[in-house]
Enzyme design. Structure first.
Site, mmCIF file in Angstrom:
data_model
loop_
_atom_site.group_PDB
_atom_site.id
_atom_site.type_symbol
_atom_site.label_atom_id
_atom_site.label_comp_id
_atom_site.label_asym_id
_atom_site.label_seq_id
_atom_site.Cartn_x
_atom_site.Cartn_y
_atom_site.Cartn_z
ATOM 1 N N PHE A 4 47.757 15.220 43.734
ATOM 2 C CA PHE A 4 47.527 16.125 44.860
ATOM 3 C C PHE A 4 46.137 15.926 45.457
ATOM 4 C CE2 PHE A 4 45.676 20.268 46.211
ATOM 5 C CZ PHE A 4 46.306 20.323 47.448
ATOM 6 N N CYS A 139 46.434 31.848 41.045
ATOM 7 C CA CYS A 139 47.094 32.182 39.782
ATOM 8 C C CYS A 139 48.593 31.959 39.886
ATOM 9 C CB CYS A 139 46.812 33.652 39.452
ATOM 10 S SG CYS A 139 47.504 34.170 37.864
ATOM 11 N N LYS A 147 54.793 23.138 37.449
ATOM 12 C CA LYS A 147 55.901 22.800 38.347
ATOM 13 C C LYS A 147 55.384 22.422 39.729
ATOM 14 C CE LYS A 147 58.935 26.346 36.240
ATOM 15 N NZ LYS A 147 59.864 25.421 35.574
ATOM 16 N N LEU A 149 53.486 24.050 41.683
ATOM 17 C CA LEU A 149 53.420 25.177 42.616
ATOM 18 C C LEU A 149 52.005 25.325 43.193
ATOM 19 C CD1 LEU A 149 55.652 27.037 43.510
ATOM 20 C CD2 LEU A 149 54.987 28.667 41.738
ATOM 21 N N LEU A 388 32.800 35.235 42.885
ATOM 22 C CA LEU A 388 33.223 36.270 41.935
ATOM 23 C C LEU A 388 34.236 35.734 40.928
ATOM 24 C CD1 LEU A 388 33.603 39.030 44.629
ATOM 25 C CD2 LEU A 388 31.668 38.681 43.080
HETATM 26 S S1 NHW Z 1 39.494 28.815 39.425
HETATM 27 C C1 NHW Z 1 40.746 29.700 38.599
HETATM 28 C C2 NHW Z 1 42.111 29.098 38.762
HETATM 29 N N1 NHW Z 1 43.099 29.908 38.078
HETATM 30 C C3 NHW Z 1 43.360 29.855 36.757
HETATM 31 O O1 NHW Z 1 42.804 29.062 36.043
HETATM 32 C C4 NHW Z 1 44.350 30.879 36.231
HETATM 33 C C5 NHW Z 1 45.201 30.357 35.113
HETATM 34 N N2 NHW Z 1 45.890 29.160 35.528
HETATM 35 C C6 NHW Z 1 46.877 29.120 36.449
HETATM 36 O O2 NHW Z 1 47.267 30.117 37.021
HETATM 37 C C7 NHW Z 1 39.083 29.928 40.777
HETATM 38 C C8 NHW Z 1 47.462 27.750 36.769
HETATM 39 O O3 NHW Z 1 47.172 26.879 35.715
HETATM 40 C C9 NHW Z 1 46.919 27.168 38.098
HETATM 41 C C10 NHW Z 1 47.469 25.740 38.273
HETATM 42 C C11 NHW Z 1 47.414 28.010 39.264
HETATM 43 C C12 NHW Z 1 45.404 27.095 38.118
HETATM 44 N N3 NHW Z 1 41.792 24.614 41.355
HETATM 45 O O4 NHW Z 1 51.105 23.878 39.826
HETATM 46 P P1 NHW Z 1 50.585 22.793 38.970
HETATM 47 C C13 NHW Z 1 40.011 29.662 41.935
HETATM 48 O O5 NHW Z 1 40.945 30.422 42.140
HETATM 49 C C14 NHW Z 1 45.551 21.230 40.316
HETATM 50 C C15 NHW Z 1 42.316 23.628 42.112
HETATM 51 O O6 NHW Z 1 51.580 21.913 38.327
HETATM 52 P P2 NHW Z 1 49.628 24.825 37.161
HETATM 53 C C16 NHW Z 1 39.748 28.488 42.837
HETATM 54 C C17 NHW Z 1 45.674 20.134 39.282
HETATM 55 O O7 NHW Z 1 44.487 19.358 39.272
HETATM 56 N N4 NHW Z 1 43.307 22.794 41.719
HETATM 57 O O8 NHW Z 1 49.596 23.368 37.850
HETATM 58 C C18 NHW Z 1 41.013 27.883 43.402
HETATM 59 C C19 NHW Z 1 46.900 19.375 39.780
HETATM 60 O O9 NHW Z 1 46.575 18.562 40.907
HETATM 61 P P3 NHW Z 1 46.320 16.973 40.676
HETATM 62 C C20 NHW Z 1 43.796 22.994 40.477
HETATM 63 O O10 NHW Z 1 48.823 24.747 35.935
HETATM 64 C C21 NHW Z 1 40.672 26.714 44.285
HETATM 65 C C22 NHW Z 1 47.778 20.510 40.310
HETATM 66 O O11 NHW Z 1 46.891 21.651 40.545
HETATM 67 C C23 NHW Z 1 43.303 24.004 39.635
HETATM 68 O O12 NHW Z 1 51.011 25.338 37.069
HETATM 69 C C24 NHW Z 1 41.891 26.083 44.905
HETATM 70 C C25 NHW Z 1 48.816 20.926 39.284
HETATM 71 O O13 NHW Z 1 49.588 21.929 39.852
HETATM 72 C C26 NHW Z 1 42.258 24.821 40.119
HETATM 73 N N5 NHW Z 1 41.710 25.801 39.391
HETATM 74 O O14 NHW Z 1 48.827 25.754 38.215
HETATM 75 C C27 NHW Z 1 41.547 24.974 45.844
HETATM 76 N N6 NHW Z 1 43.998 23.955 38.494
HETATM 77 O O15 NHW Z 1 45.887 16.430 41.988
HETATM 78 C C28 NHW Z 1 41.089 25.510 47.181
HETATM 79 C C29 NHW Z 1 44.887 22.960 38.604
HETATM 80 O O16 NHW Z 1 45.235 16.873 39.626
HETATM 81 C C30 NHW Z 1 40.807 24.377 48.171
HETATM 82 N N7 NHW Z 1 44.775 22.371 39.798
HETATM 83 O O17 NHW Z 1 47.607 16.404 40.198
HETATM 84 C C31 NHW Z 1 40.391 24.869 49.538
HETATM 85 C C32 NHW Z 1 41.570 25.387 50.323
HETATM 86 C C33 NHW Z 1 41.139 26.001 51.660
HETATM 87 C C34 NHW Z 1 40.746 24.945 52.656
HETATM 88 C C35 NHW Z 1 40.367 25.536 54.084
HETATM 89 C C36 NHW Z 1 39.933 24.555 55.139
HETATM 90 C C1 EN5 Z 2 36.080 31.635 39.446
HETATM 91 N N1 EN5 Z 2 35.162 32.574 39.995
HETATM 92 O O1 EN5 Z 2 35.315 29.827 29.427
HETATM 93 C C2 EN5 Z 2 35.907 31.528 37.975
HETATM 94 N N2 EN5 Z 2 34.030 31.637 29.549
HETATM 95 O O2 EN5 Z 2 30.845 30.329 28.514
HETATM 96 C C3 EN5 Z 2 36.996 30.701 37.356
HETATM 97 N N3 EN5 Z 2 32.477 31.761 26.329
HETATM 98 O O3 EN5 Z 2 32.884 33.378 27.806
HETATM 99 C C4 EN5 Z 2 36.503 29.717 36.358
HETATM 100 N N4 EN5 Z 2 35.995 29.945 23.293
HETATM 101 O O4 EN5 Z 2 30.456 30.912 24.899
HETATM 102 C C5 EN5 Z 2 35.963 30.341 35.115
HETATM 103 N N5 EN5 Z 2 30.319 32.699 23.567
HETATM 104 C C6 EN5 Z 2 35.639 29.372 34.038
HETATM 105 C C7 EN5 Z 2 35.197 30.098 32.797
HETATM 106 C C8 EN5 Z 2 36.364 30.630 31.992
HETATM 107 C C9 EN5 Z 2 35.988 31.577 30.896
HETATM 108 C C10 EN5 Z 2 35.094 30.922 29.891
HETATM 109 C C11 EN5 Z 2 33.051 31.127 28.613
HETATM 110 C C12 EN5 Z 2 31.790 30.814 29.364
HETATM 111 C C13 EN5 Z 2 32.813 32.190 27.543
HETATM 112 C C14 EN5 Z 2 32.077 32.656 25.259
HETATM 113 C C15 EN5 Z 2 33.202 32.985 24.324
HETATM 114 C C16 EN5 Z 2 33.782 31.761 23.667
HETATM 115 C C17 EN5 Z 2 34.947 32.091 22.818
HETATM 116 C C18 EN5 Z 2 35.549 30.822 22.263
HETATM 117 C C19 EN5 Z 2 30.876 32.002 24.549
HETATM 118 C C20 EN5 Z 2 29.133 32.291 22.864
HETATM 119 C C21 EN5 Z 2 28.032 33.282 23.190
HETATM 120 C C22 EN5 Z 2 26.825 33.128 22.260
HETATM 121 C C23 EN5 Z 2 25.968 34.395 22.290
HETATM 122 C C24 EN5 Z 2 24.790 34.241 21.356
HETATM 123 C C25 EN5 Z 2 23.969 33.020 21.683
HETATM 124 C C26 EN5 Z 2 24.816 31.754 21.725
HETATM 125 C C27 EN5 Z 2 26.007 31.911 22.649
#
Ligand code: NHW
Ligand code: EN5
Length: 388
Positions: A4, A139, A147, A149, A388
């Site tokens: 992608f 999410c 899949k 999505l 955030l």
């Molecule tokens: S980061 C937090 C993201 N959310 C989570 O981690 C929640 C738990 N995980 C999930 O819900 C903050 C799923 O695992 C998600 C992926 C939905 C993450 N950013 O559907 P597939 C944000 O919200 C790529 C971007 O099969 P999945 C920022 C992955 O590399 N891409 O995976 C969001 C692969 O592509 P590739 C991500 O696990 C920014 C494809 O998705 C990603 O079921 C968005 C796989 O899709 C991520 N965090 O669902 C971009 N995680 O090319 C905004 C995975 O590698 C861009 N992928 O094959 C800008 C848009 C606006 C432009 C305006 C001009």
């Molecule tokens: C979009 N706005 O991994 C954000 N958190 O260090 C999306 N670790 O809490 C992306 N694993 O290190 C978010 N304790 C990406 C971050 C996802 C959440 C995440 C980490 C950040 C975290 C904790 C708990 C680890 C548990 C095991 C951690 C150690 C703290 C310790 C305190 C005393 C001094 C040494 C360090």
């Protein structure tokens, strides 16, 4: 490798470090009439929905989806638990578009199973101010993962952003994608050592007993900076000016007008806390700091179900050393019963993290721009942006 992301206007790994590529937009805007007018196709069991975050019912559905399916740490011990009030604050910011709050429902049951959002922001990159979207809260329900999505959701929110004539975006993620603007580290300041150890957030080190840990992280019961008080509505213009001057030192930072300062920084209970220093003599506002409230669910613990975390947000300092202000932030967060105070190594944070007994976390946060090339990559200390 990235089927992608290879198709998207973002820096590609093969071009990484190639400084002959020009800075700025990667592709040019198209006339709005050429932007796809219909939504992208979803698998036939699902349908698009625009989430009205002003509706308590819809907000609750988004909240439940995220509470059960949003970001976890690497060991799946903790999951972010943004509150409803927080989500409304985060998504209904000045100039927001409801059309950018994109959900996916199961056609048959109407259950909300996926979400992605954007909000508008004026982002300064060097000396250019670019209207961008900040994309967050992507999410997909755990049962619908892998899949493909997510790419459809990203394309759909991109289309809806293009329809508002905006062509760039900023986003962060805990995963490495093509290609980061900067890579930052999470740092954690223990406020409640006993609870953090009990729930596995931190471990007692080799020569560290519980009573030594409690002593190490003890904080004064009152703050040290004279004139420190909560921010109020009347402070908006002064804080706007102060933050504008402070953020001008970074290569990438948002430009916030008074309305945005009011929205993002005026205190809201259990969402955002902001404090400032007013000179007792001139009544000038010379410093301020803020932190937001983002608890995490504790996934497998009998005793505790939530970890109360404060996250360092925007700040500005002129006369008071930053470590003194941040020490006061820690004292206030402790008084408010937070268990831990988190910060990234962006802005000037690296100057106080070690002194104030923050420890490096196991998580990284990658920052990205969509359709804007900047080279070379930045140091986190060159970045004035907190999402955030
Ligand atoms: S980061 C937090 C993201 N959310 C989570 O981690 C929640 C738990 N995980 C999930 O819900 C903050 C799923 O695992 C998600 C992926 C939905 C993450 N950013 O559907 P597939 C944000 O919200 C790529 C971007 O099969 P999945 C920022 C992955 O590399 N891409 O995976 C969001 C692969 O592509 P590739 C991500 O696990 C920014 C494809 O998705 C990603 O079921 C968005 C796989 O899709 C991520 N965090 O669902 C971009 N995680 O090319 C905004 C995975 O590698 C861009 N992928 O094959 C800008 C848009 C606006 C432009 C305006 C001009
Ligand atoms: C979009 N706005 O991994 C954000 N958190 O260090 C999306 N670790 O809490 C992306 N694993 O290190 C978010 N304790 C990406 C971050 C996802 C959440 C995440 C980490 C950040 C975290 C904790 C708990 C680890 C548990 C095991 C951690 C150690 C703290 C310790 C305190 C005393 C001094 C040494 C360090």
């Amino acid at each position: 490798q990235h089927k992608f992301w290879e198709t998207q206007p973002v820096g590609q790994f093969k071009d990484f470090g190639n400084s002959s590529l020009p800075e700025g937009p990667i592709e040019q805007p198209t006339p709005l009439s050429e932007v796809k007018q219909e939504p992208y196709n979803l698998p036939s069991l699902y349908e698009w929905t625009t989430c009205d975050m002003g509706s308590d019912e819809v907000c609750h559905e988004v909240y439940v989806l995220l509470t059960n399916n949003y970001v976890e740490d690497d060991d799946n011990m903790f999951r972010f638990n943004y509150s409803k009030e927080f989500l409304q604050w985060a998504l209904r910011s000045p100039g927001y578009f409801s059309s950018w709050h994109v959900g996916v429902r199961v056609k048959a049951s109407k259950k909300l199973v996926a979400f992605i959002s954007g909000i508008p922001v004026n982002m300064r990159v060097r000396d250019q101010v670019v209207k961008m979207a900040e994309v967050n809260f992507l999410c997909v329900h755990k049962k619908l993962r892998s899949k493909r999505l997510a790419p459809v959701m990203i394309k759909e929110v991109t289309r809806r952003i293009h329809l508002e004539n905006i062509w760039q975006a900023a986003y962060t993620a805990g995963v490495l994608l093509p290609t980061p603007l900067t890579t930052s580290q999470y740092w954690h300041r223990t406020l409640n050592p006993k609870k953090l150890i009990d729930v596995g957030f931190s471990k007692l080190g080799d020569r560290m007993t519980m009573s030594r840990a409690i002593k190490l992280y003890k904080l004064p019961t009152s703050t040290s900076t004279p004139g420190l008080r909560k921010m109020e509505l009347r402070d908006v213009p002064a804080v706007a000016e102060l933050l504008k001057n402070y953020l001008s030192r970074f290569i990438v930072a948002p430009e916030l007008n008074n309305e945005e300062i009011e929205h993002w920084l005026l205190p809201r209970e259990n969402v955002i806390d902001s404090y400032l220093v007013e000179s007792q003599v001139t009544h000038e506002i010379t410093e301020f700091f803020s932190f937001y409230t983002l608890p995490s669910s504790i996934l497998h613990n009998q005793e505790h179900s939530t970890l109360k975390a404060a996250y360092n947000f925007y700040y500005a300092s002129t006369n008071t050393p930053l470590h003194q202000l941040m020490n006061d932030a820690l004292i206030i967060a402790k008084q408010k019963d937070f268990d831990v105070f988190n910060a990234l190594d962006v802005m000037d944070n690296a100057t106080f993290l070690k002194d104030l007994k923050f420890g490096q976390g196991d998580g990284q946060l990658y920052y990205y721009l969509y359709n804007y090339r900047l080279n070379p990559a930045l140091k986190p200390s060159e970045l004035g942006l907190v999402l955030l």
